[in-house]
Write a protein that holds these residues in place. Structure first.
Motif, short mmCIF file in Angstrom:
data_model
loop_
_atom_site.label_atom_id
_atom_site.label_comp_id
_atom_site.label_asym_id
_atom_site.label_seq_id
_atom_site.Cartn_x
_atom_site.Cartn_y
_atom_site.Cartn_z
N LEU A 169 9.67 41.82 38.95
CA LEU A 169 8.80 41.84 40.12
C LEU A 169 8.80 43.28 40.62
O LEU A 169 9.85 43.83 40.96
CB LEU A 169 9.34 40.89 41.19
CG LEU A 169 8.50 40.72 42.44
CD1 LEU A 169 7.11 40.17 42.08
CD2 LEU A 169 9.20 39.78 43.41
N GLN A 170 7.62 43.89 40.62
CA GLN A 170 7.55 45.30 40.99
C GLN A 170 7.44 45.48 42.50
O GLN A 170 6.73 44.73 43.17
CB GLN A 170 6.38 45.98 40.28
CG GLN A 170 6.65 46.12 38.79
CD GLN A 170 5.75 47.12 38.14
OE1 GLN A 170 4.80 46.74 37.49
NE2 GLN A 170 6.05 48.39 38.30
N LYS A 171 8.22 46.45 43.01
CA LYS A 171 8.18 46.80 44.43
C LYS A 171 6.94 47.64 44.69
O LYS A 171 6.55 48.42 43.83
CB LYS A 171 9.41 47.63 44.80
CG LYS A 171 10.72 46.94 44.68
CD LYS A 171 11.83 47.93 45.01
CE LYS A 171 13.20 47.40 44.73
NZ LYS A 171 14.26 48.38 44.99
N PRO A 172 6.35 47.57 45.85
CA PRO A 172 6.60 46.57 46.88
C PRO A 172 5.93 45.26 46.49
O PRO A 172 4.96 45.24 45.72
CB PRO A 172 5.94 47.17 48.12
CG PRO A 172 4.83 48.02 47.58
CD PRO A 172 5.31 48.53 46.24
N PHE A 173 6.44 44.16 47.01
CA PHE A 173 5.88 42.86 46.69
C PHE A 173 5.78 42.02 47.96
O PHE A 173 6.43 42.29 48.95
CB PHE A 173 6.73 42.12 45.65
CG PHE A 173 8.15 41.91 46.09
CD1 PHE A 173 8.50 40.79 46.84
CD2 PHE A 173 9.14 42.82 45.77
CE1 PHE A 173 9.81 40.61 47.25
CE2 PHE A 173 10.45 42.64 46.17
CZ PHE A 173 10.78 41.52 46.93
N GLU A 174 4.93 41.01 47.89
CA GLU A 174 4.79 40.08 49.01
C GLU A 174 5.62 38.84 48.71
O GLU A 174 5.95 38.56 47.56
CB GLU A 174 3.32 39.71 49.20
CG GLU A 174 2.49 40.92 49.62
CD GLU A 174 1.07 40.55 50.03
OE1 GLU A 174 0.79 39.34 50.18
OE2 GLU A 174 0.27 41.47 50.22
N LEU A 175 5.94 38.09 49.76
CA LEU A 175 6.75 36.89 49.61
C LEU A 175 6.13 35.91 48.62
O LEU A 175 6.83 35.31 47.82
CB LEU A 175 6.97 36.22 50.97
CG LEU A 175 7.84 34.98 50.96
CD1 LEU A 175 9.23 35.26 50.40
CD2 LEU A 175 7.94 34.38 52.35
N SER A 176 4.81 35.80 48.64
CA SER A 176 4.14 34.86 47.72
C SER A 176 4.40 35.25 46.26
O SER A 176 4.60 34.39 45.41
CB SER A 176 2.64 34.80 48.00
OG SER A 176 2.05 36.08 47.86
#
Length: 132
Positions: free
Chosen positions: A102-109
């Motif tokens: 999961l690449q930063k930045p990411f959303e909670l979804s």
């Protein structure tokens, strides 16, 4: 039965945020600030159902944590949270099961979707309960 998650991030703020998110999702969270601490836990009898790790850390890296997780259990899910995916990691991920980045930045979804791919979540985002 609740799920146990090992969260590894050398950034104290990032670690605190991740620990809070996973606790709110219903996980029992063990948070550590280094790959050394993570590999020690992976070599212990501590219950661990999922490893979430940063990639770039001084000393023992996220790739080292992945290798310790696979040594412990070849099917232990690993979720990398990073801003960049180095070529050696890309090659490993192409062959590894139950492993995602999961690449930063990411959303909670996006985090919830990634989690659901490596460790099935129940309704509302909580870890799925096992029958028994």
């Amino acid at each position: 039965m609740s799920r146990h998650i090992l969260v590894v991030d050398d950034d104290p703020q990032g670690l605190a945020v991740l620990k809070e998110i996973f606790a709110e999702l219903g996980f029992q969270v063990m948070g550590v600030g280094s790959g050394d601490e993570a590999t020690a836990l992976l070599e212990s009898d501590a219950p661990i159902d999922l490893v979430v790790t940063d990639v770039y850390m001084p000393g023992v890296t996220g790739l080292d944590v992945f290798q310790a997780a696979r040594k412990r259990d070849p099917h232990l899910p690993v979720l990398y949270i990073t801003g960049f995916i180095p070529p050696p990691l890309q090659e490993i991920l192409a062959k590894a099961s139950r492993t995602l980045v999961l690449q930063k930045p990411f959303e909670l979804s996006a985090l919830l979707r990634a989690l659901d791919q490596v460790i099935p979540l129940g309704a509302g985002g909580a870890p799925a309960r096992e029958a028994g």
